[in-house]
Structure formats: C-alpha cells, structure tokens
Scaffold this motif. Structure first.
Motif, PDB file in Angstrom:
ATOM      1  N   GLY A  43       0.783  -0.957  -0.311  1.00 44.73           N
ATOM      2  CA  GLY A  43      -0.009   0.146   0.067  1.00 44.73           C
ATOM      3  C   GLY A  43       1.415   1.384   0.236  1.00 44.73           C
ATOM      4  N   ALA A  44       1.557   1.386  -0.066  1.00 48.22           N
ATOM      5  CA  ALA A  44       2.531   2.341   0.008  1.00 48.22           C
ATOM      6  C   ALA A  44       4.137   2.162  -0.780  1.00 48.22           C
ATOM      7  N   ASP A  45       4.608   3.331  -1.743  1.00 47.78           N
ATOM      8  CA  ASP A  45       5.816   3.380  -2.913  1.00 47.78           C
ATOM      9  C   ASP A  45       7.128   2.983  -2.180  1.00 47.78           C
ATOM     10  N   TRP A  46       6.709   4.057  -0.659  1.00 50.01           N
ATOM     11  CA  TRP A  46       8.260   4.003  -0.002  1.00 50.01           C
ATOM     12  C   TRP A  46       8.032   3.761   1.726  1.00 50.01           C
ATOM     13  N   LEU A  47       9.236   2.948   2.131  1.00 49.64           N
ATOM     14  CA  LEU A  47       8.744   2.665   3.285  1.00 49.64           C
ATOM     15  C   LEU A  47       8.129   3.322   4.363  1.00 49.64           C
ATOM     16  N   VAL A  48       8.566   5.067   4.388  1.00 52.37           N
ATOM     17  CA  VAL A  48       7.481   6.034   5.412  1.00 52.37           C
ATOM     18  C   VAL A  48       7.855   7.159   4.127  1.00 52.37           C
ATOM     19  N   GLY A  49       6.507   7.626   4.572  1.00 50.53           N
ATOM     20  CA  GLY A  49       6.307   8.818   3.393  1.00 50.53           C
ATOM     21  C   GLY A  49       6.211   9.068   2.489  1.00 50.53           C
ATOM     22  N   ASN A  50       6.144   9.899   1.203  1.00 49.75           N
ATOM     23  CA  ASN A  50       5.926   9.803   0.112  1.00 49.75           C
ATOM     24  C   ASN A  50       7.345  10.396  -0.384  1.00 49.75           C
ATOM     25  N   ARG A  51       8.613   9.676   0.294  1.00 49.99           N
ATOM     26  CA  ARG A  51       9.488   9.905  -0.615  1.00 49.99           C
ATOM     27  C   ARG A  51      10.584   8.679  -0.240  1.00 49.99           C
ATOM     28  N   PRO A  52      11.897   8.727  -0.597  1.00 52.08           N
ATOM     29  CA  PRO A  52      12.687   7.455  -0.594  1.00 52.08           C
ATOM     30  C   PRO A  52      13.381   7.994   1.021  1.00 52.08           C
ATOM     31  N   THR A  53      13.280   7.306   2.504  1.00 56.21           N
ATOM     32  CA  THR A  53      14.606   8.030   3.323  1.00 56.21           C
ATOM     33  C   THR A  53      15.439   7.221   3.660  1.00 56.21           C
ATOM     34  N   ILE A  54      15.790   7.255   4.955  1.00 51.78           N
ATOM     35  CA  ILE A  54      17.073   6.000   5.332  1.00 51.78           C
ATOM     36  C   ILE A  54      17.064   4.497   5.388  1.00 51.78           C
ATOM     37  N   ALA A  55      14.871   4.898   6.081  1.00 50.81           N
ATOM     38  CA  ALA A  55      14.887   3.382   5.974  1.00 50.81           C
ATOM     39  C   ALA A  55      14.995   2.427   4.440  1.00 50.81           C
ATOM     40  N   ASP A  56      14.736   3.318   3.652  1.00 54.83           N
ATOM     41  CA  ASP A  56      14.659   2.954   2.217  1.00 54.83           C
ATOM     42  C   ASP A  56      16.263   1.677   2.142  1.00 54.83           C
ATOM     43  N   LEU A  57      16.836   3.244   2.312  1.00 56.87           N
ATOM     44  CA  LEU A  57      18.368   3.042   1.711  1.00 56.87           C
ATOM     45  C   LEU A  57      18.513   2.246   2.588  1.00 56.87           C
ATOM     46  N   ALA A  58      19.023   1.414   4.483  1.00 55.43           N
ATOM     47  CA  ALA A  58      19.133   0.284   5.240  1.00 55.43           C
ATOM     48  C   ALA A  58      18.254  -0.863   5.138  1.00 55.43           C
ATOM     49  N   ALA A  59      17.143  -0.857   4.629  1.00 57.67           N
ATOM     50  CA  ALA A  59      16.539  -2.268   4.677  1.00 57.67           C
ATOM     51  C   ALA A  59      16.650  -2.790   2.577  1.00 57.67           C
ATOM     52  N   SER A  60      16.537  -2.150   1.575  1.00 56.01           N
ATOM     53  CA  SER A  60      16.654  -2.067   0.599  1.00 56.01           C
ATOM     54  C   SER A  60      17.538  -3.444  -0.002  1.00 56.01           C
TER      55      SER A  60
END
Length: 202
Positions: free
Chosen positions: A141-158
């Motif tokens: 249900g979301a393009d990114w892990l937190v919010g509407n843009r890439p964050t360090i959450a995406d960089l860390a988990a991907s």
C-alpha cells in the motif's frame, strides 16, 4: 575527501554507497577484504573489524545504519530522517529491522550461499519467513517505507532484500518488495552492484 572502507559484494556497504551517490558526494572507496579488516590499522578505525567504515578528515564512523543517520542529519535533515517525531520513529523501526531481521534472515542466507559462511540455515529461513510478509504487506500500500519519498529507511532495508535471490529467496513471490527495489534502482545516480542492476539506465 570521504573514504569508504567497503567491499563490492557487501550489502551493508552498499547502503552507504547509495547514500553518497544519491547525495552527489565524491568518495574514495577502499576495498577492504577479510584480511585487511584484521589489521591493526583497520581495527583502529573499527574495533569490531567490520565494514563499512566512513572516514572524513579526523572523523570516522562505523555501522551502516549509524552512517546513514549521520549523512541524513548532515545533508538531508528531515527529508531523509523524518520531518516529524512520528516519521523519525517509523524510520528507526526500519533501521532496526535492517540490522536485525533482514540481516539475520535474507542476508545470512545469501552469505551462506555466496561466501560459505557457517549459518544456522533453518533459523535464518525462519527469520526470513517472519520479516518478508511484514515488508510485503507494508509496501503493498505504499511506494516507500516511510512517507511519500525515499528515506534512510529505504536505503537501510533494501540491499539485502534486493539481493535475496542470491540466498535462494524468489522475489516473484514478493511482488511489492520486488517493485520497491526496482523503484530504488531507477532513482538517478543509483550505483549498481552485482545482483542489483540499475533500472531504466539510471
């Protein structure tokens, strides 16, 4: 000049490599194999003997999640590490998942197959079986892990999820995760690595 002590195949190192590339920063990458990590010179930088290590002038920092948090605070405050307490808390949850379940599941399965690590395969597979449905449901249900843009959450988990096929995990069974890792790989300046190519010539 920034120095990054890393190895080409390390997903943890790639987290930092992505951040530096997306920020448009230049860095000198120091290839650091297992032998180099056991030297006195390297242990002076990181007594844990692990990569990545970030060094800039007299400042050094170890641990990929910590380095991402530092780079976000220095170069993309708010945008990368959360505009609100709620976003910052949610980002921290994913940093924790990256260091714990994602590493102890998909990453260890990859390390066993690619590098011959001695791994409790059944335990790593069980951890992967717990975390993958959580990530898949969230990204459905979301393009990114937190919010509407890439964050360090995406960089860390991907990285270790994008590289999960190296450990025998079929991402066709996890289409939202696969689509998310391809979105990241399509971002401008994405640095490809073995097992995770850039998308769309980005």
């Amino acid at each position: 000049m920034i120095r990054l002590y890393a190895s080409e195949m390390s997903g943890n190192a790639h987290k930092v490599r992505m951040a530096l590339a997306f920020l448009g920063l230049e860095w000198d990458e120091q290839a650091t194999d297992a032998a180099a990590r056991s030297t006195d010179a390297f242990l002076a930088l990181n007594p844990m003997g692990q990569i990545p290590v970030y060094a800039e002038g007299d400042f050094t920092l170890r641990d990929s999640q910590a380095i991402l948090a530092y780079l976000a605070a220095r170069h993309r405050p708010g945008d990368w590490d959360g505009h609100t307490p709620e976003e910052r808390g949610a980002i921290t949850v994913w940093l924790s998942h990256a260091a714990n379940e994602i590493f102890n599941g998909p990453a260890l399965l990859r390390a066993e197959r690619l590098f011959g690590w001695s791994v409790d395969t059944a335990r790593a597979a069980a951890v992967a079986d717990r975390i993958l449905p959580v990530v898949e449901a969230h990204l459905a249900g979301a393009d990114w892990l937190v919010g509407n843009r890439p964050t360090i959450a995406d960089l860390a988990a991907s990285p270790y999820l994008a590289l999960a096929p190296d450990g025998g995990i079929d991402l066709e069974q996890w289409p939202a995760i696969g689509a998310w890792t391809r979105r990241i790989a399509a971002l401008p300046n994405f640095p490809a690595m073995p097992g995770w190519p850039a998308e769309g010539g980005a």
